[in-house]
Design a protein around this motif. Sequence first.
Motif, PDB file in Angstrom:
ATOM      1  N   ILE A  56      43.842  14.781   2.042  1.00 23.25           N
ATOM      2  CA  ILE A  56      42.319  14.954   1.836  1.00 23.25           C
ATOM      3  C   ILE A  56      41.637  14.730   3.661  1.00 23.25           C
ATOM      4  O   ILE A  56      42.037  13.936   4.138  1.00 23.25           O
ATOM      5  CB  ILE A  56      41.737  13.702   1.284  1.00 23.25           C
ATOM      6  CG1 ILE A  56      42.239  13.684  -0.434  1.00 23.25           C
ATOM      7  CG2 ILE A  56      40.006  13.956   1.014  1.00 23.25           C
ATOM      8  CD1 ILE A  56      41.545  12.477  -1.228  1.00 23.25           C
ATOM      9  N   VAL A 114      42.467  23.152   4.880  1.00 22.47           N
ATOM     10  CA  VAL A 114      42.486  23.666   3.607  1.00 22.47           C
ATOM     11  C   VAL A 114      42.984  25.002   3.542  1.00 22.47           C
ATOM     12  O   VAL A 114      43.555  25.424   2.614  1.00 22.47           O
ATOM     13  CB  VAL A 114      40.963  23.467   2.975  1.00 22.47           C
ATOM     14  CG1 VAL A 114      40.842  24.124   1.415  1.00 22.47           C
ATOM     15  CG2 VAL A 114      40.718  22.098   2.718  1.00 22.47           C
ATOM     16  N   HIS A 156      44.822  19.570   0.854  1.00 20.18           N
ATOM     17  CA  HIS A 156      44.544  20.011  -0.646  1.00 20.18           C
ATOM     18  C   HIS A 156      43.002  20.300  -0.676  1.00 20.18           C
ATOM     19  O   HIS A 156      42.514  21.229  -1.374  1.00 20.18           O
ATOM     20  CB  HIS A 156      44.914  19.110  -1.496  1.00 20.18           C
ATOM     21  CG  HIS A 156      46.668  18.916  -1.731  1.00 20.18           C
ATOM     22  ND1 HIS A 156      47.219  17.741  -1.408  1.00 20.18           N
ATOM     23  CD2 HIS A 156      47.550  19.880  -2.071  1.00 20.18           C
ATOM     24  CE1 HIS A 156      48.630  18.212  -1.463  1.00 20.18           C
ATOM     25  NE2 HIS A 156      48.888  19.311  -1.580  1.00 20.18           N
ATOM     26  N   VAL A 157      42.276  19.292  -0.123  1.00 17.64           N
ATOM     27  CA  VAL A 157      40.744  19.163  -0.320  1.00 17.64           C
ATOM     28  C   VAL A 157      39.995  18.656   0.797  1.00 17.64           C
ATOM     29  O   VAL A 157      40.678  17.718   1.499  1.00 17.64           O
ATOM     30  CB  VAL A 157      40.419  18.222  -1.596  1.00 17.64           C
ATOM     31  CG1 VAL A 157      40.958  17.008  -1.439  1.00 17.64           C
ATOM     32  CG2 VAL A 157      39.202  18.540  -2.201  1.00 17.64           C
ATOM     33  N   ILE A 182      32.525  19.363  -1.442  1.00 20.96           N
ATOM     34  CA  ILE A 182      33.894  19.575  -1.861  1.00 20.96           C
ATOM     35  C   ILE A 182      34.536  20.837  -1.414  1.00 20.96           C
ATOM     36  O   ILE A 182      34.039  21.893  -1.912  1.00 20.96           O
ATOM     37  CB  ILE A 182      34.401  19.024  -3.148  1.00 20.96           C
ATOM     38  CG1 ILE A 182      34.126  17.623  -3.541  1.00 20.96           C
ATOM     39  CG2 ILE A 182      35.921  19.353  -3.444  1.00 20.96           C
ATOM     40  CD1 ILE A 182      35.063  16.688  -2.788  1.00 20.96           C
ATOM     41  N   THR A 242      37.869  23.471  -1.429  1.00 17.05           N
ATOM     42  CA  THR A 242      38.967  23.790  -1.898  1.00 17.05           C
ATOM     43  C   THR A 242      39.409  25.112  -1.156  1.00 17.05           C
ATOM     44  O   THR A 242      38.338  26.057  -0.996  1.00 17.05           O
ATOM     45  CB  THR A 242      39.264  23.466  -3.196  1.00 17.05           C
ATOM     46  OG1 THR A 242      38.456  24.186  -3.907  1.00 17.05           O
ATOM     47  CG2 THR A 242      39.082  22.011  -3.622  1.00 17.05           C
ATOM     48  N   PRO A 285      45.253  24.970  -8.143  1.00 18.59           N
ATOM     49  CA  PRO A 285      45.416  23.697  -8.076  1.00 18.59           C
ATOM     50  C   PRO A 285      46.517  22.978  -8.686  1.00 18.59           C
ATOM     51  O   PRO A 285      46.698  23.477  -9.990  1.00 18.59           O
ATOM     52  CB  PRO A 285      44.116  23.026  -8.373  1.00 18.59           C
ATOM     53  CG  PRO A 285      43.669  24.106  -9.381  1.00 18.59           C
ATOM     54  CD  PRO A 285      44.114  25.340  -8.894  1.00 18.59           C
ATOM     55  N   LEU A 305      45.553  17.603  -7.820  1.00 13.52           N
ATOM     56  CA  LEU A 305      44.194  18.136  -7.206  1.00 13.52           C
ATOM     57  C   LEU A 305      43.472  18.302  -8.296  1.00 13.52           C
ATOM     58  O   LEU A 305      42.203  18.005  -8.359  1.00 13.52           O
ATOM     59  CB  LEU A 305      44.350  19.429  -6.544  1.00 13.52           C
ATOM     60  CG  LEU A 305      43.298  19.839  -6.005  1.00 13.52           C
ATOM     61  CD1 LEU A 305      42.576  18.920  -5.073  1.00 13.52           C
ATOM     62  CD2 LEU A 305      43.670  21.212  -5.197  1.00 13.52           C
ATOM     63  N   LEU A 343      39.769  16.427  -8.983  1.00 11.03           N
ATOM     64  CA  LEU A 343      38.446  17.135  -8.763  1.00 11.03           C
ATOM     65  C   LEU A 343      37.670  17.082 -10.213  1.00 11.03           C
ATOM     66  O   LEU A 343      36.678  16.866 -10.348  1.00 11.03           O
ATOM     67  CB  LEU A 343      38.724  18.811  -8.902  1.00 11.03           C
ATOM     68  CG  LEU A 343      39.393  19.290  -7.547  1.00 11.03           C
ATOM     69  CD1 LEU A 343      39.548  20.711  -7.474  1.00 11.03           C
ATOM     70  CD2 LEU A 343      38.318  19.006  -6.473  1.00 11.03           C
TER      71      LEU A 343
END
Length: 318
Positions: A109, A153, A159-160, A283, A285, A291, A295, A299
């Motif tokens: 993250i 990202v 990932h996020v 957020i 992505t 995903p 993930l 979310l």
Amino acid sequence: MARKRAAALPPVGDIEIRLLRIFHAVVECGGFTAAEVELNIGRAAISMHMADLEKRLGLRLCSRGRAGFALTEEGRQVHEACLRLFSALENFRGEVDTLHARLRGPLDIGIIDNLVTMPRMQVTDALAALKTQGPDVRVNIRMIPPGDIERGVLDGSLHVGVTPALRILPGLDYRPLYGEDSLLYCGAGHPLFALADGAISDEMIEKAEAVAPTYAQTLEARALHRPLRTTGTATDREGVAFLILTGLYIGYLPTHYAQLWVDQGRMRALRPDDYRYVTEFRIVTRKGGRPNLILKTYLDLLWRPAAEPVVAWRKPPP
């Protein structure tokens, strides 16, 4: 005369991946000496591994010596390729774990600094719930600027991400998370500190020395900073707070971040009904990416109903 062809690269196996991880650690630490603690091996061993990697790749990756550590252009490109390779390996592990329907593996993250004091703790609460469901999940948080989060990202090293709503980049999906309220503050000892809001005019505020952030801001925030008499700057919110606390400057801070000093009587907001703005956080992505189970679960947990509302929060579209 025909050009001599470069020798074919060897297949990338466990040895090459191990050497690339050492190279990545050296780059992240900024040199061999600093990487010793990170890698738990001596500088001589690191130097030997780097020389082995350069020989295998047929490229000079960095310069080291009295002038210090620096990547060559080829080294920079190899490091970028490393990040993509490591991301692909993690995605592979994530997809395999998904086949086992187990929450196991990393969640990387990217978050900007000074969000931990937000009263709406969606990010924290979702992480807690994720670890409850999947004790084997390994959470890796990087505190970096919004642009670095978006790049991470995009290239798969994250990932996020959690970023303010500053722009829309192709290749990324943005979903609103919550709003952050910011007010104009001064510190104890400032000439405006003891005055009632009704006694503080626009002219008094515009004549006061102000601190302005040099980091990216929304259009609304920039418009409110424009009339101020900026005599100081700061690269982050902590720097803004430092100057406000001198009692010599006024400046904008998020209410959740300033609350500690307000409660201590060391800061106060100036005409909060007039000098305020809300920054939407989102957020982020990768668009079109499938995903992994970790993930997707995270979310889903972010959008669970919360007990208390927050400024400008909106539930994301389905």
